[in-house]
Design a protein around this motif. Structure first.
Motif, PDB file in Angstrom:
ATOM      1  N   ALA A   1     -10.052   3.548  -3.955  1.00 23.02           N
ATOM      2  CA  ALA A   1      -8.571   4.450  -4.204  1.00 23.02           C
ATOM      3  C   ALA A   1      -8.580   4.675  -4.943  1.00 23.02           C
ATOM      4  O   ALA A   1      -7.973   3.569  -5.762  1.00 23.02           O
ATOM      5  CB  ALA A   1      -7.764   4.262  -2.897  1.00 23.02           C
ATOM      6  N   ALA A   2      -7.082   5.568  -5.303  1.00 21.68           N
ATOM      7  CA  ALA A   2      -6.269   5.488  -6.702  1.00 21.68           C
ATOM      8  C   ALA A   2      -5.328   5.974  -6.621  1.00 21.68           C
ATOM      9  O   ALA A   2      -4.921   6.962  -5.590  1.00 21.68           O
ATOM     10  CB  ALA A   2      -6.841   6.233  -8.122  1.00 21.68           C
TER      11      ALA A   2
ATOM     12  N   HIS B   1       0.792  -5.429  -7.654  1.00 21.42           N
ATOM     13  CA  HIS B   1      -0.644  -5.710  -8.106  1.00 21.42           C
ATOM     14  C   HIS B   1      -1.158  -6.194  -9.421  1.00 21.42           C
ATOM     15  O   HIS B   1      -1.163  -5.562 -10.512  1.00 21.42           O
ATOM     16  CB  HIS B   1      -2.001  -3.998  -7.995  1.00 21.42           C
ATOM     17  N   ALA B   2      -0.652  -7.671  -9.438  1.00 28.38           N
ATOM     18  CA  ALA B   2      -0.202  -8.663 -10.668  1.00 28.38           C
ATOM     19  C   ALA B   2      -2.045  -9.286 -10.807  1.00 28.38           C
ATOM     20  O   ALA B   2      -1.524 -10.617 -11.336  1.00 28.38           O
ATOM     21  CB  ALA B   2       0.707  -8.836 -10.099  1.00 28.38           C
ATOM     22  N   GLU B   3      -2.885  -9.165  -9.426  1.00 28.21           N
ATOM     23  CA  GLU B   3      -3.915 -10.601  -9.590  1.00 28.21           C
ATOM     24  C   GLU B   3      -4.992 -10.218 -11.485  1.00 28.21           C
ATOM     25  O   GLU B   3      -5.081 -11.176 -12.094  1.00 28.21           O
ATOM     26  CB  GLU B   3      -5.058  -9.701  -9.306  1.00 28.21           C
ATOM     27  N   TYR B   4      -4.128  -8.144 -11.812  1.00 30.31           N
ATOM     28  CA  TYR B   4      -5.765  -8.443 -12.836  1.00 30.31           C
ATOM     29  C   TYR B   4      -4.620  -8.063 -14.145  1.00 30.31           C
ATOM     30  O   TYR B   4      -3.075  -7.969 -13.879  1.00 30.31           O
ATOM     31  CB  TYR B   4      -6.578  -8.032 -13.331  1.00 30.31           C
ATOM     32  N   ILE B   5      -4.849  -8.272 -15.928  1.00 30.29           N
ATOM     33  CA  ILE B   5      -3.798  -7.802 -16.664  1.00 30.29           C
ATOM     34  C   ILE B   5      -3.949  -6.326 -16.824  1.00 30.29           C
ATOM     35  O   ILE B   5      -4.902  -6.023 -16.678  1.00 30.29           O
ATOM     36  CB  ILE B   5      -4.408  -8.779 -17.963  1.00 30.29           C
TER      37      ILE B   5
ATOM     38  N   ASN C   1      -9.301  -1.353  -5.247  1.00 28.98           N
ATOM     39  CA  ASN C   1     -10.791  -1.659  -4.128  1.00 28.98           C
ATOM     40  C   ASN C   1     -10.810  -1.459  -2.499  1.00 28.98           C
ATOM     41  O   ASN C   1     -11.460  -1.524  -2.815  1.00 28.98           O
ATOM     42  CB  ASN C   1     -10.788  -3.580  -4.644  1.00 28.98           C
ATOM     43  N   GLY C   2      -9.469  -0.537  -2.405  1.00 26.88           N
ATOM     44  CA  GLY C   2      -9.095  -0.294  -0.820  1.00 26.88           C
ATOM     45  C   GLY C   2      -9.408  -0.921   0.387  1.00 26.88           C
ATOM     46  O   GLY C   2      -9.379  -0.449   1.887  1.00 26.88           O
ATOM     47  N   ASP C   3      -8.747  -2.193  -0.101  1.00 26.52           N
ATOM     48  CA  ASP C   3      -8.531  -3.563   0.864  1.00 26.52           C
ATOM     49  C   ASP C   3      -7.834  -3.359   1.693  1.00 26.52           C
ATOM     50  O   ASP C   3      -7.465  -4.597   2.706  1.00 26.52           O
ATOM     51  CB  ASP C   3      -8.843  -4.442   0.293  1.00 26.52           C
ATOM     52  N   ASN C   4      -6.513  -2.324   1.191  1.00 23.47           N
ATOM     53  CA  ASN C   4      -5.531  -2.216   2.260  1.00 23.47           C
ATOM     54  C   ASN C   4      -5.008  -3.629   1.390  1.00 23.47           C
ATOM     55  O   ASN C   4      -3.767  -3.893   2.160  1.00 23.47           O
ATOM     56  CB  ASN C   4      -5.640  -2.249   3.045  1.00 23.47           C
ATOM     57  N   SER C   5      -4.396  -4.467   0.460  1.00 25.51           N
ATOM     58  CA  SER C   5      -3.971  -5.159   0.255  1.00 25.51           C
ATOM     59  C   SER C   5      -3.354  -5.139  -1.582  1.00 25.51           C
ATOM     60  O   SER C   5      -4.101  -4.507  -2.663  1.00 25.51           O
ATOM     61  CB  SER C   5      -4.333  -6.564   0.335  1.00 25.51           C
TER      62      SER C   5
ATOM     63  N   VAL D   1       1.288  -1.069  -0.289  1.00 28.51           N
ATOM     64  CA  VAL D   1       0.372  -0.229   0.310  1.00 28.51           C
ATOM     65  C   VAL D   1       0.962   1.295  -0.131  1.00 28.51           C
ATOM     66  O   VAL D   1       1.666   1.332   0.468  1.00 28.51           O
ATOM     67  CB  VAL D   1      -0.843   0.224   1.136  1.00 28.51           C
ATOM     68  N   HIS D   2       0.272   2.015  -0.911  1.00 31.39           N
ATOM     69  CA  HIS D   2       1.800   3.234  -1.104  1.00 31.39           C
ATOM     70  C   HIS D   2       0.522   4.766  -1.223  1.00 31.39           C
ATOM     71  O   HIS D   2       0.657   4.972  -1.910  1.00 31.39           O
ATOM     72  CB  HIS D   2       2.740   3.325  -2.661  1.00 31.39           C
ATOM     73  N   PRO D   3       0.158   4.941  -0.250  1.00 30.89           N
ATOM     74  CA  PRO D   3      -1.001   6.162   0.359  1.00 30.89           C
ATOM     75  C   PRO D   3       0.175   7.461  -0.008  1.00 30.89           C
ATOM     76  O   PRO D   3      -0.805   8.262  -0.719  1.00 30.89           O
ATOM     77  CB  PRO D   3      -1.609   6.086   1.123  1.00 30.89           C
ATOM     78  N   GLU D   4       0.839   7.881   0.301  1.00 29.53           N
ATOM     79  CA  GLU D   4       1.226   8.231  -0.368  1.00 29.53           C
ATOM     80  C   GLU D   4       2.438   8.180  -0.888  1.00 29.53           C
ATOM     81  O   GLU D   4       4.027   9.374  -1.261  1.00 29.53           O
ATOM     82  CB  GLU D   4       2.865   9.198   1.153  1.00 29.53           C
ATOM     83  N   ALA D   5       2.148   8.156  -2.230  1.00 24.49           N
ATOM     84  CA  ALA D   5       3.158   7.455  -3.472  1.00 24.49           C
ATOM     85  C   ALA D   5       3.547   6.227  -3.751  1.00 24.49           C
ATOM     86  O   ALA D   5       4.420   6.002  -2.389  1.00 24.49           O
ATOM     87  CB  ALA D   5       4.123   8.621  -3.862  1.00 24.49           C
ATOM     88  N   PRO D   6       4.046   6.022  -4.953  1.00 24.28           N
ATOM     89  CA  PRO D   6       4.705   4.642  -4.812  1.00 24.28           C
ATOM     90  C   PRO D   6       6.246   5.271  -5.084  1.00 24.28           C
ATOM     91  O   PRO D   6       6.628   5.902  -4.494  1.00 24.28           O
ATOM     92  CB  PRO D   6       3.874   4.465  -6.807  1.00 24.28           C
ATOM     93  N   PRO D   7       6.847   4.280  -4.555  1.00 23.64           N
ATOM     94  CA  PRO D   7       8.445   3.852  -5.020  1.00 23.64           C
ATOM     95  C   PRO D   7       9.217   4.806  -5.743  1.00 23.64           C
ATOM     96  O   PRO D   7       8.073   4.228  -7.204  1.00 23.64           O
ATOM     97  CB  PRO D   7       8.891   3.104  -4.516  1.00 23.64           C
ATOM     98  N   PRO D   8       9.633   5.183  -6.209  1.00 21.99           N
ATOM     99  CA  PRO D   8      10.554   5.850  -7.447  1.00 21.99           C
ATOM    100  C   PRO D   8      10.702   4.783  -8.626  1.00 21.99           C
ATOM    101  O   PRO D   8      10.972   3.739  -8.574  1.00 21.99           O
ATOM    102  CB  PRO D   8      11.092   6.910  -7.508  1.00 21.99           C
ATOM    103  N   ALA D   9      10.547   5.371 -10.020  1.00 23.02           N
ATOM    104  CA  ALA D   9      10.719   4.650 -10.624  1.00 23.02           C
ATOM    105  C   ALA D   9       9.520   3.109 -11.289  1.00 23.02           C
ATOM    106  O   ALA D   9      10.235   2.339 -11.066  1.00 23.02           O
ATOM    107  CB  ALA D   9      12.386   3.636 -10.596  1.00 23.02           C
TER     108      ALA D   9
END
Length: 195
Positions: A91-92, A51-55, A171-175, A29-37
């Protein structure tokens, strides 16, 4: 309606890739920005590394970079909007970069409100500016569309600029499960004086 998940082998492959890259599997979970790159450009991973569950770029959603000129001019400022359209967002988040063809950073980003933050990161061929959501920017007022606004200050030369973006419809489940990832890329040529 969410699309069908990838087979278990793909999920395990994503987890192994994350483990091999030094990232941890499990809640990412990266609510404050994902890691760079993590834009998906120039050999970088995108949000899909966790987040690899879907294409990636599943039907029913899209990621857009709006406000880019037909040709950029040296030092000019452009107001950009990164828009994610998806279904059932709780969330996005996003990450955006601008680079020259050789991978060097091309200009800088500036936030225009508290929904976007900027991180400079030293990459293989120099410093790259990354724009991403903040904790405030992860909030989704409309479950089907979210936008982030920022300013791009064009570089002082160097030819075409390649912009890459990745976004996560959570989807907001923090996973890392049940989320959709979208990517986009575009090339903006330099104005004649900037070539």
């Amino acid at each position: 309606m969410k699309v069908s998940p990838l087979p278990v082998a793909a999920l395990l492959g994503g987890a192994l890739l994350a483990a091999g890259s030094g990232l941890t599997a499990g809640p990412a979970v990266h609510p404050e920005a994902p890691p760079p790159a993590h834009t998906g450009g120039f050999g970088e991973p995108s949000c899909e590394i966790c987040h690899a569950e879907y294409i990636v770029n599943a039907p029913g959603g899209e990621l857009l970079i709006q406000g880019l000129p037909d040709e950029w001019s040296e030092g000019a400022a452009y107001l950009l909007t990164v828009t994610l359209r998806s279904e059932e967002m709780e969330a996005a988040g996003f990450q955006l970069s601008a680079r020259h063809a050789d991978g060097r950073g091309a200009g800088v980003f500036e936030p225009v409100d508290d929904r976007v933050s900027i991180t400079d990161h030293d990459g293989p061929v120099g410093r790259v500016s990354y724009a991403a959501q903040t904790r405030e920017g992860a909030a989704v007022p409309d479950p089907s569309v979210v936008s982030w606004h920022l300013r791009w200050i064009a570089p002082s030369g160097g030819g075409e600029v390649r912009l890459h973006a990745a976004a996560n419809s959570g989807n907001g489940d923090n996973s890392p499960f049940g989320d959709l990832v979208y990517t986009t890329a575009t090339v903006v040529p330099a104005a004649t004086a900037s070539r």
